[in-house]
Design a protein around this motif. Structure first.
Motif, short mmCIF file in Angstrom:
data_model
loop_
_atom_site.label_atom_id
_atom_site.label_comp_id
_atom_site.label_asym_id
_atom_site.label_seq_id
_atom_site.Cartn_x
_atom_site.Cartn_y
_atom_site.Cartn_z
N ASP A 25 0.81 -1.19 -0.18
CA ASP A 25 -0.01 0.13 -0.01
C ASP A 25 0.85 1.02 -0.07
N ILE A 26 0.72 2.19 -0.98
CA ILE A 26 1.39 3.41 -0.76
C ILE A 26 0.49 4.77 -0.50
N TYR A 27 0.40 4.95 0.78
CA TYR A 27 -0.40 5.86 1.44
C TYR A 27 0.09 7.40 0.99
N SER A 28 -0.70 8.29 0.23
CA SER A 28 -0.24 9.61 0.22
C SER A 28 -1.19 10.80 0.68
N TYR A 29 -0.66 11.93 1.14
CA TYR A 29 -1.58 12.92 1.41
C TYR A 29 -0.99 14.00 0.82
N LYS A 30 -1.84 14.79 -0.11
CA LYS A 30 -1.45 16.18 -0.56
C LYS A 30 -2.50 17.25 -0.14
N LYS A 31 -1.82 18.33 0.34
CA LYS A 31 -2.75 19.39 1.19
C LYS A 31 -3.87 19.87 0.28
N THR A 32 -3.55 20.02 -1.08
CA THR A 32 -4.78 20.72 -1.82
C THR A 32 -5.88 19.75 -1.97
N GLU A 33 -5.69 18.34 -1.53
CA GLU A 33 -6.71 17.45 -1.78
C GLU A 33 -7.53 17.14 -0.28
N GLY A 34 -6.78 17.19 0.75
CA GLY A 34 -7.05 17.03 1.95
C GLY A 34 -7.39 15.60 2.36
N THR A 35 -7.12 14.93 1.75
CA THR A 35 -7.58 13.30 1.99
C THR A 35 -6.40 12.36 1.92
N ARG A 40 -2.84 0.40 -4.12
CA ARG A 40 -2.28 -0.89 -3.67
C ARG A 40 -2.06 -1.60 -4.89
N GLY A 41 -1.14 -2.55 -4.30
CA GLY A 41 -0.69 -3.91 -5.31
C GLY A 41 -0.64 -5.05 -4.63
N THR A 42 -0.76 -6.23 -5.13
CA THR A 42 -1.09 -7.40 -4.21
C THR A 42 -0.39 -8.57 -5.18
N TYR A 43 -0.06 -9.70 -4.35
CA TYR A 43 0.62 -10.80 -5.17
C TYR A 43 0.27 -12.02 -4.35
N PHE A 44 -0.64 -13.12 -4.65
CA PHE A 44 -0.83 -14.20 -4.15
C PHE A 44 -0.63 -15.51 -4.94
N ASP A 54 5.66 -6.77 -10.81
CA ASP A 54 4.11 -7.07 -10.88
C ASP A 54 3.40 -6.19 -10.09
N ILE A 55 3.68 -6.09 -8.59
CA ILE A 55 3.04 -5.25 -7.49
C ILE A 55 3.32 -3.81 -8.05
N MET A 56 4.31 -3.34 -8.24
CA MET A 56 4.55 -1.86 -8.67
C MET A 56 3.83 -1.39 -9.87
N LYS A 79 -0.85 2.02 -11.94
CA LYS A 79 -2.18 2.16 -12.48
C LYS A 79 -2.74 3.36 -11.85
N THR A 80 -2.90 3.59 -10.72
CA THR A 80 -3.61 4.70 -10.03
C THR A 80 -2.72 5.34 -9.26
N PHE A 81 -1.41 5.24 -8.90
CA PHE A 81 -0.65 6.02 -8.22
C PHE A 81 -0.52 7.32 -9.09
N PRO A 82 -0.84 8.58 -8.32
CA PRO A 82 -0.86 9.88 -9.06
C PRO A 82 0.32 10.60 -9.79
N TYR A 83 1.61 10.22 -8.78
CA TYR A 83 2.84 10.72 -9.03
C TYR A 83 3.86 10.07 -9.96
N ARG A 84 4.37 10.78 -10.87
CA ARG A 84 5.42 10.15 -11.64
C ARG A 84 6.68 11.05 -11.70
#
Length: 204
Positions: A133-143, A148-152, A168-170, A175-180
């Motif tokens: 899980d890559i948790y992130s918080y941006k002040k301009t969003e406030g949330t 998440r990526g998984t492997y089983f 594979d996980i990354m 796919k959804t992580f907003p930063y590049r």
């Protein structure tokens, strides 16, 4: 009464001018250091790991550092912010550190090895259960968001196994992580108004 109002107006005017001057000084400092006007400051925390995920932590940490680096991002010193924190603490850490963005990877990594029978010369079997899980918080969003990526899976043991698992996980996370490395959530010139098209995500 008029004197009090005049004093308050003078106070707020001075405060506003001080804040504008501070912002101007910050922009000027950023320019001298080679940053852009819209360069964001990032508090990039070390991965939190449960299980036997030392290799995974190094991999994810390296991936995050490849994204959040000069000149598009300016990473802050994490000294004093690396204690045991939860995703809910990210807004507080943003306020305390002055970061525009706070990022905290959380890794659950468990592997079990099953040995072959005595006269079976095949490779051992390994079962992997991994969640990143890559948790992130941006002040301009406030949330706080969670990407998440998984492997089983259960497979033959091999020396390169963990590398392709983490690849594979990354891929799933990205796919959804907003930063590049080159930001997509602000104007391309990084010197004008922001154009935020960040996909939304929710806490898990």
């Amino acid at each position: 009464m008029k004197k009090l109002i005049a004093f308050l107006l003078s106070f707020f005017l001075a405060l506003s001018l001080g804040l504008l001057a501070e912002a101007s000084d910050t922009l000027e400092m950023n320019r001298k250091m080679g940053y852009f006007d819209n360069t964001r400051t990032v508090l990039l925390l070390s991965p939190r790991v449960s299980g036997n995920g030392g290799e995974a932590a190094s991999y994810v940490n390296r991936e995050m550092k490849q994204i959040f680096r000069y000149p598009y991002y300016r990473t802050l010193d994490t000294t004093g912010y690396e204690g045991a924190v939860s995703p809910a603490d990210l807004p507080r850490l943003a306020d305390e550190s002055g970061a525009d963005i706070v990022v905290m990877p959380v890794i659950q990594w468990h592997q079990w090895i099953f040995h072959r029978f005595l006269f079976d010369d095949g490779d051992d079997i390994i079962q992997t259960r991994a969640i990143v899980d890559i948790y992130s918080y941006k002040k301009t969003e406030g949330t706080v968001r969670d990407d998440r990526g998984t492997y089983f899976d259960t497979e033959d043991e091999s020396t390169a196994r963990n590398v392709y698992i983490l690849d594979d996980i990354m891929k799933e996370v990205y796919k959804t992580f907003p930063y590049r490395r080159v930001p997509t959530d602000v104007s391309k010139s990084l010197t004008g108004e922001t154009e935020d098209h960040t996909p939304k995500a929710v806490m898990r």
